[in-house]
Structure formats: C-alpha cells, structure tokens
Write an enzyme that holds these catalytic residues in place. Sequence first.
Site, PDB file in Angstrom:
ATOM      1  N   LEU A 154       3.164   6.190  -2.359  1.00 41.21           N
ATOM      2  CA  LEU A 154       4.154   7.033  -2.822  1.00 41.21           C
ATOM      3  C   LEU A 154       4.531   6.899  -4.377  1.00 41.21           C
ATOM      4  CD1 LEU A 154       6.629   6.468   0.364  1.00 41.21           C
ATOM      5  CD2 LEU A 154       4.834   8.439   0.003  1.00 41.21           C
TER       6      LEU A 154
ATOM      7  N   VAL B   7       0.656  -1.155   0.044  1.00 39.57           N
ATOM      8  CA  VAL B   7       0.052   0.030  -0.069  1.00 39.57           C
ATOM      9  C   VAL B   7       0.805   1.426   0.004  1.00 39.57           C
ATOM     10  CG1 VAL B   7      -1.955   1.425   1.222  1.00 39.57           C
ATOM     11  CG2 VAL B   7      -2.005  -1.186   1.020  1.00 39.57           C
ATOM     12  N   CYS B   8       2.093   1.262   0.714  1.00 39.78           N
ATOM     13  CA  CYS B   8       2.698   2.477   0.814  1.00 39.78           C
ATOM     14  C   CYS B   8       3.538   2.575  -0.251  1.00 39.78           C
ATOM     15  CB  CYS B   8       3.732   2.616   1.999  1.00 39.78           C
ATOM     16  SG  CYS B   8       2.914   2.389   3.644  1.00 39.78           S
ATOM     17  N   THR B   9       4.017   1.687  -1.287  1.00 40.06           N
ATOM     18  CA  THR B   9       4.593   1.669  -2.275  1.00 40.06           C
ATOM     19  C   THR B   9       3.663   2.430  -3.449  1.00 40.06           C
ATOM     20  OG1 THR B   9       5.984   0.035  -1.951  1.00 40.06           O
ATOM     21  CG2 THR B   9       5.884   0.557  -4.201  1.00 40.06           C
TER      22      THR B   9
END
Length: 162
Positions: A51, A46-48
């Site tokens: 960002l 999710v963070c990848t």
Amino acid sequence: MAKLEVGDRAPEFELPDASGRPVRLSQTLERGPVLLVFYPGDFSPVCTRQLCSYRDSYERFVSLGVQMLGISDDTIDKHRRFTEEHHFPFSLLADPQREVIDAYAGTGMMSGGRAHRAYFLVGQDGRLAYIFVEKVSVFYRGADELFDALRAALQVRAQAPK
C-alpha cells in the site's frame, strides 16, 4: 463465490471507510473507474509495503482517472490508525464480515484465511475491466506493473466498439 471475469458487472457494495463514512461503489463510479485492491491486513509487512508503494505512485494512478479503494477485513479503527500512520491518499474500507471480499477475491489458506491479494478495475459503466488475483499472498503487483496493466486495460476499453 462465483468466479468473476472481465466484462462481468461488478457486484455492488457499501462499506465504511476509516472515518466510518459509507462508501458505495456505484456512487464512487460516478467520478470515474475504480481500482479495488484487496489485501490480507493492515500493518503486516507485505501489505504495508504494497500500500505504501501505491501511495508513493498515487499521482500516476490519478493521471489515468482511476480512483483506488483498499479493502480488507480489518476494523474501521485499525484502518484509521493505518491510514494516519502511512498517510494513504486513498480510502481503506472495512469488510469484517468478508461479504465483499467473498464476492470478489475470496479468502485462502495462503493468506491465513484472510482476503486473497487481488485487483479489480471497475470501469465507469460498472463492468470489470481488469482482474488479477495473486496465487501466493507474499507477492503483490508493484506500482509500476499495476499502473501498466491498468493503462493497457483502459486503452482496450476505450478502443472497444460501444
């Protein structure tokens, strides 16, 4: 952690970037408003996606005069590898002691005890112009939605009496 509100003075901090260079909020604000993007961790799916979506729309944020700083409790080395792999045009700051995370976004069970996914726009005057903290860590503000929210917050500030 005291709950921050729009209009509050943003807590000052200094954290190292992926190269180990110190980044101080007040010095960054000399160049314009700063969007602090708190996220749970490098390389998570999710963070990848989050960002990378900001990377792909970065010029839109720049067109608003907004600088972006990503903050998580990952190490300098992990930030360096994450930045190199995904070519982020913005700095990722390491807060392994979670002091800045606690001052702004806090941590939570839904994020595995890591930073809440949160957004804080700091105006050039050092005051918070926009705050959004996700309730569920698997969700994030898409680049379009975030851009629109920042544009609106900056317009409100520009129209406010001095």
